[in-house]
Design a protein around this motif. Structure first.
Motif, short mmCIF file in Angstrom:
data_model
loop_
_atom_site.label_atom_id
_atom_site.label_comp_id
_atom_site.label_asym_id
_atom_site.label_seq_id
_atom_site.Cartn_x
_atom_site.Cartn_y
_atom_site.Cartn_z
N ASN A 11 -51.52 102.09 -1.94
CA ASN A 11 -51.41 101.86 -3.39
C ASN A 11 -50.08 101.14 -3.60
O ASN A 11 -49.08 101.76 -3.92
N LEU A 12 -50.09 99.83 -3.39
CA LEU A 12 -48.84 99.07 -3.28
C LEU A 12 -48.15 98.78 -4.61
O LEU A 12 -46.94 98.59 -4.62
N VAL A 13 -48.89 98.72 -5.73
CA VAL A 13 -48.28 98.31 -6.99
C VAL A 13 -48.63 99.31 -8.09
O VAL A 13 -49.80 99.65 -8.28
N HIS A 14 -47.60 99.77 -8.82
CA HIS A 14 -47.82 100.66 -9.96
C HIS A 14 -48.51 99.88 -11.07
O HIS A 14 -48.28 98.67 -11.23
N SER A 15 -49.32 100.55 -11.86
CA SER A 15 -50.08 99.89 -12.94
C SER A 15 -49.17 99.19 -13.95
O SER A 15 -49.56 98.21 -14.57
N SER A 16 -47.94 99.64 -14.10
CA SER A 16 -46.98 99.02 -15.02
C SER A 16 -46.41 97.72 -14.46
O SER A 16 -45.82 96.93 -15.19
N GLY A 17 -46.54 97.54 -13.15
CA GLY A 17 -45.88 96.42 -12.48
C GLY A 17 -44.41 96.69 -12.21
O GLY A 17 -43.71 95.84 -11.67
N GLY A 18 -43.93 97.88 -12.55
CA GLY A 18 -42.52 98.21 -12.41
C GLY A 18 -42.08 98.62 -11.02
O GLY A 18 -40.90 98.59 -10.71
N VAL A 19 -43.05 99.00 -10.16
CA VAL A 19 -42.73 99.39 -8.79
C VAL A 19 -43.75 98.75 -7.86
O VAL A 19 -44.95 98.87 -8.09
N GLU A 20 -43.24 98.07 -6.83
CA GLU A 20 -44.13 97.40 -5.88
C GLU A 20 -43.63 97.61 -4.46
O GLU A 20 -42.48 97.31 -4.12
N HIS A 21 -44.50 98.15 -3.61
CA HIS A 21 -44.23 98.28 -2.18
C HIS A 21 -44.65 96.96 -1.55
O HIS A 21 -45.75 96.49 -1.76
N THR A 22 -43.77 96.35 -0.76
CA THR A 22 -44.07 95.01 -0.24
C THR A 22 -44.95 95.03 1.00
O THR A 22 -45.33 93.97 1.50
N GLY A 23 -45.30 96.21 1.51
CA GLY A 23 -46.22 96.29 2.64
C GLY A 23 -45.70 97.13 3.79
O GLY A 23 -44.51 97.35 3.93
N ASP A 24 -46.64 97.58 4.61
CA ASP A 24 -46.36 98.49 5.71
C ASP A 24 -45.89 97.71 6.93
O ASP A 24 -46.53 96.76 7.36
N ASN A 25 -44.74 98.12 7.49
CA ASN A 25 -44.25 97.59 8.76
C ASN A 25 -44.56 98.68 9.78
O ASN A 25 -43.95 99.75 9.76
N ARG A 26 -45.50 98.44 10.67
CA ARG A 26 -45.97 99.49 11.58
C ARG A 26 -45.11 99.71 12.81
O ARG A 26 -45.33 100.64 13.56
N THR A 27 -44.10 98.85 13.04
CA THR A 27 -43.30 99.02 14.26
C THR A 27 -41.81 99.21 14.00
O THR A 27 -41.12 99.77 14.83
N GLY A 28 -41.30 98.72 12.87
CA GLY A 28 -39.86 98.82 12.61
C GLY A 28 -39.04 97.89 13.48
O GLY A 28 -37.82 98.02 13.55
N GLU A 29 -39.67 96.94 14.13
CA GLU A 29 -38.96 96.00 15.01
C GLU A 29 -38.08 95.06 14.19
O GLU A 29 -38.38 94.75 13.04
N GLY A 30 -37.01 94.59 14.80
CA GLY A 30 -36.16 93.59 14.17
C GLY A 30 -35.01 94.20 13.39
O GLY A 30 -34.90 95.41 13.22
N ASP A 31 -34.14 93.32 12.91
CA ASP A 31 -32.97 93.74 12.15
C ASP A 31 -33.27 93.71 10.66
O ASP A 31 -34.26 93.15 10.22
N GLY A 32 -32.38 94.30 9.89
CA GLY A 32 -32.52 94.28 8.43
C GLY A 32 -33.49 95.33 7.92
O GLY A 32 -33.75 96.33 8.59
N ASP A 33 -34.01 95.09 6.73
CA ASP A 33 -34.93 96.04 6.10
C ASP A 33 -36.24 96.08 6.87
O ASP A 33 -36.82 95.04 7.18
N ASP A 34 -36.72 97.30 7.14
CA ASP A 34 -38.04 97.45 7.76
C ASP A 34 -39.13 97.49 6.70
O ASP A 34 -40.22 96.99 6.93
N GLU A 35 -38.85 98.10 5.57
CA GLU A 35 -39.78 98.10 4.44
C GLU A 35 -38.97 97.97 3.16
O GLU A 35 -37.79 98.33 3.12
N GLN A 36 -39.62 97.45 2.11
CA GLN A 36 -38.95 97.26 0.83
C GLN A 36 -39.84 97.74 -0.31
O GLN A 36 -41.07 97.61 -0.25
N ILE A 37 -39.19 98.25 -1.34
CA ILE A 37 -39.85 98.60 -2.59
C ILE A 37 -39.09 97.89 -3.69
O ILE A 37 -37.87 98.01 -3.79
N LYS A 38 -39.82 97.11 -4.48
CA LYS A 38 -39.20 96.36 -5.58
C LYS A 38 -39.35 97.15 -6.87
O LYS A 38 -40.41 97.70 -7.15
#
Length: 192
Positions: free
Chosen positions: A66-93
């Motif tokens: 359930n990636l986006v709240h009905s208000s549009g005020g909260v959005e999950h940008t998607g699942d990162n299944r490995t956490g590989e790499g530097d920086g943010d692994d997942e983001q919520i806007k």
């Protein structure tokens, strides 16, 4: 560089950053070398709650299904299944201007998918952090490094964004739970 917070610290977000309406909550982590042969899949979630820290509707629980709240005020940008790499692994806007008045808190959590079956816990995770970035300017406002305080926990309430006198504040929580996502859901009043 933003402000570094310690567990339990609270800070103004919108009052001390006039014009902040859109924020990115970036979450990151690394897994330790030994992990039992299974991949780690950590999942960020947002629980949008009332003044009593209870989720009123299932749609107020934002996660990989359930990636986006009905208000549009909260959005999950998607699942990162490995956490590989530097920086943010997942983001919520977060768009503070779109959050309904009935929502008083947004709890940001991270859980380990299938933790019990895979015999995994947050004692096997290192370098976990959350940061708040002004989406418009790209400037990092604050960062909270969770440290290595966890052992058997399979879910963490990383932080909370909450309303106070018309402004939004940030609370560096860093509280662990056993029982994974199901335990967190019950904590916030959702039926599992």
């Amino acid at each position: 560089m933003g402000i570094n917070l310690a567990k339990g610290q609270r800070i103004d977000l919108t009052k001390t950053n006039p014009g902040l309406t859109k924020a990115i909550i970036g979450l990151g982590w690394d897994t330790n070398r030994y992990h039992g042969g299974n991949d780690f899949d950590l999942d960020a979630c947002a629980f949008l709650t009332d003044a009593n820290s209870r989720v009123i509707n299932d749609s107020d629980f934002i996660f990989y299904n359930n990636l986006v709240h009905s208000s549009g005020g909260v959005e999950h940008t998607g699942d990162n299944r490995t956490g590989e790499g530097d920086g943010d692994d997942e983001q919520i806007k977060i768009d503070f201007s779109k959050i309904p008045p009935s929502i008083h808190r947004i709890a940001i959590t991270v859980t380990i998918h299938d933790a019990e079956a895979r015999n995994q816990n947050f004692g096997q995770v290192s370098n976990a952090f959350v940061r708040v970035v002004d989406e418009e300017s790209g400037r990092e406002i604050l960062r909270f490094d969770l440290g290595e305080d966890f052992s058997v926990e399979t879910a963490i309430v990383v932080c909370e964004l909450y309303r106070h006198n018309g402004d939004w504040k940030f609370n560096a929580v860093g509280s662990g739970f056993a029982g994974g996502l199901a335990s967190l859901c019950r904590n916030f009043g959702l039926e599992v």
